[in-house]
Each structure stands twice: as structure tokens, then as C-alpha cells.
Write a protein that holds these residues in place. Structure first.
Motif, PDB file in Angstrom:
ATOM      1  N   ASP A  52       6.788  73.319  84.677  1.00  9.23           N
ATOM      2  CA  ASP A  52       7.932  72.373  84.712  1.00  9.23           C
ATOM      3  C   ASP A  52       8.774  72.594  85.997  1.00  9.23           C
ATOM      4  O   ASP A  52       8.574  73.542  86.604  1.00  9.23           O
ATOM      5  N   ASN A  53       9.997  71.733  86.125  1.00 12.97           N
ATOM      6  CA  ASN A  53      10.948  72.295  87.212  1.00 12.97           C
ATOM      7  C   ASN A  53      11.767  73.422  86.996  1.00 12.97           C
ATOM      8  O   ASN A  53      12.086  73.808  88.170  1.00 12.97           O
ATOM      9  N   LYS A  54      11.786  73.947  86.075  1.00 10.05           N
ATOM     10  CA  LYS A  54      12.335  75.437  86.021  1.00 10.05           C
ATOM     11  C   LYS A  54      11.162  76.526  86.456  1.00 10.05           C
ATOM     12  O   LYS A  54      11.794  77.604  86.450  1.00 10.05           O
ATOM     13  N   GLY A  55       9.857  76.039  86.484  1.00 11.44           N
ATOM     14  CA  GLY A  55       9.164  77.214  86.703  1.00 11.44           C
ATOM     15  C   GLY A  55       8.511  77.671  85.461  1.00 11.44           C
ATOM     16  O   GLY A  55       7.473  78.794  85.372  1.00 11.44           O
ATOM     17  N   TYR A  56       8.685  77.031  84.283  1.00  6.85           N
ATOM     18  CA  TYR A  56       7.989  77.638  83.134  1.00  6.85           C
ATOM     19  C   TYR A  56       6.801  76.888  82.795  1.00  6.85           C
ATOM     20  O   TYR A  56       6.485  75.706  83.208  1.00  6.85           O
ATOM     21  N   LEU A  57       5.825  77.501  81.920  1.00 10.54           N
ATOM     22  CA  LEU A  57       4.620  76.991  81.649  1.00 10.54           C
ATOM     23  C   LEU A  57       4.801  75.788  80.476  1.00 10.54           C
ATOM     24  O   LEU A  57       5.580  75.881  79.371  1.00 10.54           O
ATOM     25  N   SER A  58       4.672  74.445  80.899  1.00 10.44           N
ATOM     26  CA  SER A  58       5.121  73.288  80.202  1.00 10.44           C
ATOM     27  C   SER A  58       4.005  73.177  78.965  1.00 10.44           C
ATOM     28  O   SER A  58       4.359  72.593  78.041  1.00 10.44           O
ATOM     29  N   ALA A  59       2.653  73.491  79.382  1.00 11.75           N
ATOM     30  CA  ALA A  59       1.626  73.158  78.399  1.00 11.75           C
ATOM     31  C   ALA A  59       1.271  74.184  77.374  1.00 11.75           C
ATOM     32  O   ALA A  59       1.577  75.654  77.752  1.00 11.75           O
ATOM     33  N   ASN A  60       1.121  74.007  76.000  1.00 13.06           N
ATOM     34  CA  ASN A  60       0.977  75.063  75.040  1.00 13.06           C
ATOM     35  C   ASN A  60      -0.373  75.778  75.587  1.00 13.06           C
ATOM     36  O   ASN A  60      -1.360  75.017  75.927  1.00 13.06           O
ATOM     37  N   LEU A  61      -0.603  76.979  75.344  1.00  6.64           N
ATOM     38  CA  LEU A  61      -1.757  77.827  75.949  1.00  6.64           C
ATOM     39  C   LEU A  61      -2.946  77.376  74.940  1.00  6.64           C
ATOM     40  O   LEU A  61      -3.898  77.357  75.645  1.00  6.64           O
ATOM     41  N   SER A  62      -2.870  77.207  73.624  1.00  6.19           N
ATOM     42  CA  SER A  62      -3.979  76.790  72.980  1.00  6.19           C
ATOM     43  C   SER A  62      -4.684  75.324  73.357  1.00  6.19           C
ATOM     44  O   SER A  62      -5.569  75.065  73.393  1.00  6.19           O
ATOM     45  N   ASP A  63      -3.784  74.501  73.822  1.00 10.15           N
ATOM     46  CA  ASP A  63      -4.236  73.117  74.466  1.00 10.15           C
ATOM     47  C   ASP A  63      -4.846  73.462  75.735  1.00 10.15           C
ATOM     48  O   ASP A  63      -5.929  72.752  76.177  1.00 10.15           O
ATOM     49  N   ILE A  64      -4.305  74.533  76.614  1.00 11.26           N
ATOM     50  CA  ILE A  64      -5.205  74.613  77.711  1.00 11.26           C
ATOM     51  C   ILE A  64      -6.519  75.155  77.634  1.00 11.26           C
ATOM     52  O   ILE A  64      -7.443  74.910  78.281  1.00 11.26           O
TER      53      ILE A  64
ATOM     54  N   LYS B 182      -1.419  86.397  81.887  1.00 11.47           N
ATOM     55  CA  LYS B 182      -0.718  87.885  82.363  1.00 11.47           C
ATOM     56  C   LYS B 182      -0.971  87.995  83.863  1.00 11.47           C
ATOM     57  O   LYS B 182      -0.001  88.395  84.507  1.00 11.47           O
ATOM     58  N   VAL B 183      -2.135  87.649  84.494  1.00 14.00           N
ATOM     59  CA  VAL B 183      -2.096  87.886  85.949  1.00 14.00           C
ATOM     60  C   VAL B 183      -1.271  86.693  86.794  1.00 14.00           C
ATOM     61  O   VAL B 183      -0.340  87.202  87.727  1.00 14.00           O
ATOM     62  N   PHE B 184      -0.925  85.548  86.020  1.00 15.15           N
ATOM     63  CA  PHE B 184      -0.238  84.595  86.674  1.00 15.15           C
ATOM     64  C   PHE B 184       1.265  85.117  86.779  1.00 15.15           C
ATOM     65  O   PHE B 184       1.969  84.618  87.753  1.00 15.15           O
ATOM     66  N   GLN B 185       1.702  85.609  85.423  1.00 13.00           N
ATOM     67  CA  GLN B 185       3.170  86.070  85.515  1.00 13.00           C
ATOM     68  C   GLN B 185       3.241  87.210  86.301  1.00 13.00           C
ATOM     69  O   GLN B 185       4.351  87.655  86.494  1.00 13.00           O
ATOM     70  N   SER B 186       2.246  87.752  86.892  1.00 14.07           N
ATOM     71  CA  SER B 186       2.758  89.017  87.682  1.00 14.07           C
ATOM     72  C   SER B 186       3.058  88.413  89.156  1.00 14.07           C
ATOM     73  O   SER B 186       3.350  89.301  90.009  1.00 14.07           O
ATOM     74  N   LEU B 187       2.838  87.015  89.615  1.00 18.05           N
ATOM     75  CA  LEU B 187       3.131  86.493  90.636  1.00 18.05           C
ATOM     76  C   LEU B 187       4.686  86.388  91.015  1.00 18.05           C
ATOM     77  O   LEU B 187       5.558  86.569  90.149  1.00 18.05           O
ATOM     78  N   ASP B 188       4.874  86.169  92.283  1.00 15.41           N
ATOM     79  CA  ASP B 188       6.318  85.961  92.717  1.00 15.41           C
ATOM     80  C   ASP B 188       6.463  84.533  92.639  1.00 15.41           C
ATOM     81  O   ASP B 188       5.645  83.687  93.107  1.00 15.41           O
ATOM     82  N   PRO B 189       7.819  83.811  92.509  1.00 17.89           N
ATOM     83  CA  PRO B 189       8.837  84.535  91.661  1.00 17.89           C
ATOM     84  C   PRO B 189       8.682  85.309  90.505  1.00 17.89           C
ATOM     85  O   PRO B 189       8.159  84.626  89.812  1.00 17.89           O
ATOM     86  N   GLU B 190       9.599  86.366  90.381  1.00 15.08           N
ATOM     87  CA  GLU B 190       9.602  87.002  88.895  1.00 15.08           C
ATOM     88  C   GLU B 190       9.970  85.856  87.805  1.00 15.08           C
ATOM     89  O   GLU B 190      10.952  85.256  87.722  1.00 15.08           O
ATOM     90  N   GLY B 191       9.160  86.083  86.544  1.00 17.23           N
ATOM     91  CA  GLY B 191       9.661  85.117  85.510  1.00 17.23           C
ATOM     92  C   GLY B 191       8.775  83.972  85.604  1.00 17.23           C
ATOM     93  O   GLY B 191       8.798  83.189  84.572  1.00 17.23           O
ATOM     94  N   ILE B 192       7.893  83.674  86.592  1.00 14.34           N
ATOM     95  CA  ILE B 192       7.043  82.421  86.849  1.00 14.34           C
ATOM     96  C   ILE B 192       5.928  82.568  85.605  1.00 14.34           C
ATOM     97  O   ILE B 192       5.524  83.428  85.448  1.00 14.34           O
ATOM     98  N   GLY B 193       5.728  81.188  85.075  1.00 11.86           N
ATOM     99  CA  GLY B 193       4.845  81.001  84.056  1.00 11.86           C
ATOM    100  C   GLY B 193       4.950  81.276  82.706  1.00 11.86           C
ATOM    101  O   GLY B 193       4.522  81.446  81.667  1.00 11.86           O
ATOM    102  N   ALA B 194       6.450  81.726  82.497  1.00 12.18           N
ATOM    103  CA  ALA B 194       6.965  81.965  81.206  1.00 12.18           C
ATOM    104  C   ALA B 194       7.226  80.762  80.343  1.00 12.18           C
ATOM    105  O   ALA B 194       7.287  79.621  80.891  1.00 12.18           O
TER     106      ALA B 194
END
Length: 458
Positions: A134-146, A162-174
Motif C-alpha cells: 500500500d502507500n505506506k509500504g505495508y503488505l496490503s494482501a493477506n498472506l494466506s490469500d497470496i 522474511k527475505v522481502f522484509q530484509s530489503l531496504d527501506p527498513e520495515g518494508i512489507g510489514a
């Protein structure tokens, strides 16, 4: 019931906005960039208009004479021009002083994903995750749906996340704020479980600075909770900040330049904002020869539109120029000594001095910028500020300087005993700035300074 029919003459005054008046008002309130866009559009739609390539220093006597001939046919005898100081096209100053060009967050993430030393399927899942932010950089879709959409196991999805959340910027994919902050804390190698407890259970109390309540719940010192708060508040709750996420690019183009030359200030209108407009010679000949009646009528209509556009642009330039002249006259100390010498100045003051309506001044300064001597771009609206009369000196003090004083008082206060709005109000009154406690609170909030209870340090 008595119904009477009759004719009555009634005299009343009405202001009817003609199409030309509406267009003139519309052009006046356009920013320099918007006007440039509009003129380019008009050039595409009106065949009579064309762009000419003429150096500002050359004389355009022939054009002026031809315009006079055209005006005779259009009955536009009131068309007048005004000379302005013009920046040379050879000057090194670009009209585009600032272009907000943000890097795309998705592109930035995909660059990193392409460099990952991971299996092909994990890389593809990471690319898919990047498309679901989403616009904040959070994962908008539910992981089970993915998992269902991609036909993958939950374990593989968790590994990819977990790999994706290790990317920059910090906190991405939360997936929420708590996870975003937790990821950043882990990256800081912080292992105090109390701070994680604060994030998971007491964020609402933390936002209200209720450190005492949190300390009682965790059975720790208030100073420890304050330390946790300082760490948490320095984390980034919006990983996408600073990246382009879909909002339109903004262009800032100055309408004019104010430069100091030999102890004098000069206003130069930015002539590079618009293409140099001219009337196509083919259509001039049609009007002058008057052979084809239908063609002449068509051309006269288009010429009428073109000439009014030129006239409106000239009037816009004239109005902005006059407003800047008056601002320069009122705010001379600002240009000489700096922002702290900005005087109170309202739309009404400038309108009265120029014998214009306040709405005209408001339109003339809307979304317009000026470049001052050091190359700094200033929004013309920022020169306008309310003020109060000092009880000590009798001089006007701008709200900007009052806010600056409030900010200084707060910066110099004892953080263990922050000053209340009333105490700040009393200090301002002693310095001759007679404002109420409510006004102090209003200015403090505009400065984004917290209340005394929330500024307190333990």
C-alpha cells in the motif's frame, strides 16, 4: 385570493461575468507551470497562434504594426502593452529551479530483488509481494490469500516474506505498524523484551505520553519507559516515505526574479515560462486581403480568441509585477536583513495600496513563486502575514516572529519542568507581544510543538 397581472419596470445592478472576464480571472490565478501548460494546449487548438523564435533584445516593430492592423478588424482598440525587465535567454538560470522527481518505491525494491542470491521461486514471490504494497509500504494482501493465488505453501510464503522484509527501506512489507517497528528494532539488535512489550501492548498509552501507567504495568522506572519511547519514536512508521508512490510530480517555476544590483532591487519577469507567441502570417494575409468572406469570419473568430489570450497574459504579468513591486516596497527590510524582519502585511494592505480588490490580489499570488537574490525560491503568499502591535514599542510584530519567539522559549525550557501555555503567554506579554493563552496554544500547535504534559522528560 386576489391575483393581479401587470408590467413593472425595475432598475437593479448586476455584475455579469462575460466569457472573456472569466478567462482573464482563470489565467490570473494559474501558476506559472499551469499557464505554460494551458498556452501549449491553446497553440494546438488555435491554428492562428504559433511560436516565434526571437531574442528578447531584438525589436519587433513589424509585429507591432501588424497587430495594429489586425486590431482594426477586431475592434480591440484598448489592447495595450507594458515593458518589463526581461532575463536574457543566455542567462544560466533555468526556469525549472526545482523538480520533485521521486524514485519509485517498486522500482527500488525490484532492483534489490534482482540482486538477491535466492532461488528463482522465492525471487518471483518477492516480486509479487512488491506489487501488493500500500502507500505506506505495508503488505496490503493477506498472506494466506497470496498462497492461494500463487498456489504455494504457507512455509514458502513465510520464507519469501522474511527475505522481502530484509530489503531496504527498513520495515518494508510489514503487515501492520507493530510489525513494522519490530522489524526495525530487530535490525538494531535490541533484545530488551520490555520495549517489544511496549510496541505490542502499549502503543496507545505511549502516544499519549502516559509513561507512568506503562511503568506500572511493566514494573520498571518511568525513565526506562521514556528511553523506550525515545527509541520507538525515532523509528519510521511509514517505510515508503521519500519514495514516489503514485502522486503527481510537482513543478515549481518562478514567475519573477528579484535581484539586488548596486544597492537597488530589480524585478525581472520570467519570460521563459511561456513560448514566444505570434500570429501566423498566413492568417494575417487572409484578414488583410478580405477576399474569402467565410475564411475571414473564421479567422477573425480565431484571431479574436488569440488576441484576447495575449492580452490576458499581459494583464496577468502586469498584475503580478505590480503586486511584487508593492511587496518589495513594504518588505524592504526582509530582503535587506532576513526573515526575522518580515513585517505584518495582509491582502487588504496591498489591495488598498494598488487600488485593487482583495480577491484580485489573492488570485495574483495563488501558487506563484519568486526567486530572490541568492537563488532561493519563495512562495509569494509567504510574504503575507498577520501581526499585532507591540505594547512596548508601538511597532507591528508579525505572527512569524511571535512563533519564532515561542519556539525559542520552548527550546530553552527545562525539559523536566516544561512551561505551560499560560507561562509562555506571560513571557510574551512582558516582551510586548500581547496575545492570549489560547493564541499561544494555536501557534504552538501550528509549530507542531506538543503540550507541556507531553514535553515533560523524566
Amino acid at each position: 385570493m386576489n391575483i393581479n397581472f401587470g408590467l413593472n419596470l425595475v432598475q437593479e445592478q448586476k455584475l455579469i461575468m462575460t466569457q472573456e472576464m472569466q478567462m482573464s480571472v482563470k489565467l490570473l490565478q494559474m501558476s506559472a507551470y499551469e499557464l505554460g501548460q494551458y498556452v501549449n494546449k491553446e497553440m494546438q487548438e488555435n491554428p492562428v497562434l504559433e511560436e516565434r523564435d526571437v531574442q528578447p533584445s531584438k525589436s519587433n516593430t513589424n509585429d507591432v504594426n501588424e497587430y495594429k492592423e489586425i486590431i482594426k478588424y477586431l475592434d480591440k482598440d484598448n489592447y495595450k502593452t507594458k515593458n518589463y525587465a526581461v532575463k536574457s535567454e543566455n542567462d544560466e538560470v533555468s526556469p525549472f529551479y526545482y523538480i520533485a522527481e521521486e524514485k519509485s518505491l517498486k522500482d527500488y525494491l525490484k532492483e534489490q530483488i534482482g540482486e538477491l542470491n535466492q532461488r528463482y521461486d522465492i525471487i518471483n514471490i518477492c516480486k509479487y509481494l512488491a506489487e501488493n504494497l500500500d502507500n505506506k509500504g505495508y503488505l496490503s494482501a493477506n498472506l494466506s490469500d497470496i498462497c492461494k493465488e500463487l498456489g504455494i505453501s504457507n512455509e514458502k510464503a513465510e520464507t519469501a516474506l522474511k527475505v522481502f522484509q530484509s530489503l531496504d527501506p527498513e520495515g518494508i512489507g510489514a503487515r501492520d505498524l507493530r510489525e513494522c517497528l519490530t522489524i526495525q528494532l530487530r535490525n538494531l539488535s535490541i533484545d530488551d523484551e520490555n520495549i517489544y512489550n511496549v510496541i505490542n501492548n502499549y502503543l496507545e498509552l505511549l502516544a499519549e505520553n502516559k509513561y507512568n501507567d506503562i511503568a506500572k504495568e511493566l514494573k520498571v522506572k518511568i525513565s526506562d519507559v521514556q528511553t523506550y519511547a525515545d527509541i520507538i519514536k525515532n523509528l519510521e512508521p511509514k517505510p515508503s516515505r521519500g519514495f514516489y508512490t503514485g502522486e503527481s510530480v510537482k513543478y515549481i517555476v518562478p514567475d519573477a526574479y528579484i535581484n539586488k544590483i548596486d544597492d537597488q532591487y530589480f524585478i525581472s519577469m520570467n519570460e521563459d515560462v511561456l513560448p514566444k507567441l505570434n500570429i501566423n502570417s498566413l492568417y494575417k494575409e487572409i484578414i488583410i486581403n478580405e477576399k474569402d468572406v467565410e475564411a475571414v469570419e473564421y479567422v477573425k473568430e480565431k484571431l479574436n480568441s488569440a488576441m484576447f489570450l495575449l492580452k490576458s497574459i499581459e494583464q496577468r504579468k502586469n498584475t503580478v509585477y505590480r503586486v511584487l513591486e508593492e511587496i518589495l516596497s513594504v518588505q524592504k527590510d526582509y530582503f535587506e536583513k532576513g526573515a526575522e524582519y518580515l513585517k505584518p502585511m495582509t491582502l487588504k494592505i496591498i489591495a488598498n495600496n494598488l487600488e485593487m480588490h482583495e480577491s484580485t490580489i489573492s488570485r495574483a499570488i495563488r501558487e506563484k513563486y519568486v526567486s530572490i537574490n541568492n537563488g532561493k525560491i519563495i512562495k509569494i503568499k509567504d510574504f503575507f502575514t498577520n501581526g499585532i502591535t507591540s505594547a512596548a514599542s508601538g511597532e507591528d510584530i508579525s505572527t512569524i516572529n511571535i512563533k519564532k519567539t515561542i519556539k525559542t522559549i520552548v527550546e530553552e525550557e527545562d525539559p523536566k519542568k516544561p512551561l505551560s501555555d499560560q507561562i509562555i503567554c506571560n513571557r510574551l506579554n512582558i516582551e510586548g507581544m500581547n496575545i492570549s493563552r489560547r493564541t499561544v496554544a494555536k501557534y504552538r500547535e501550528e509549530l507542531e510543538i506538543k503540550s507541556s504534559s507531553k514535553r515533560k522528560r523524566f
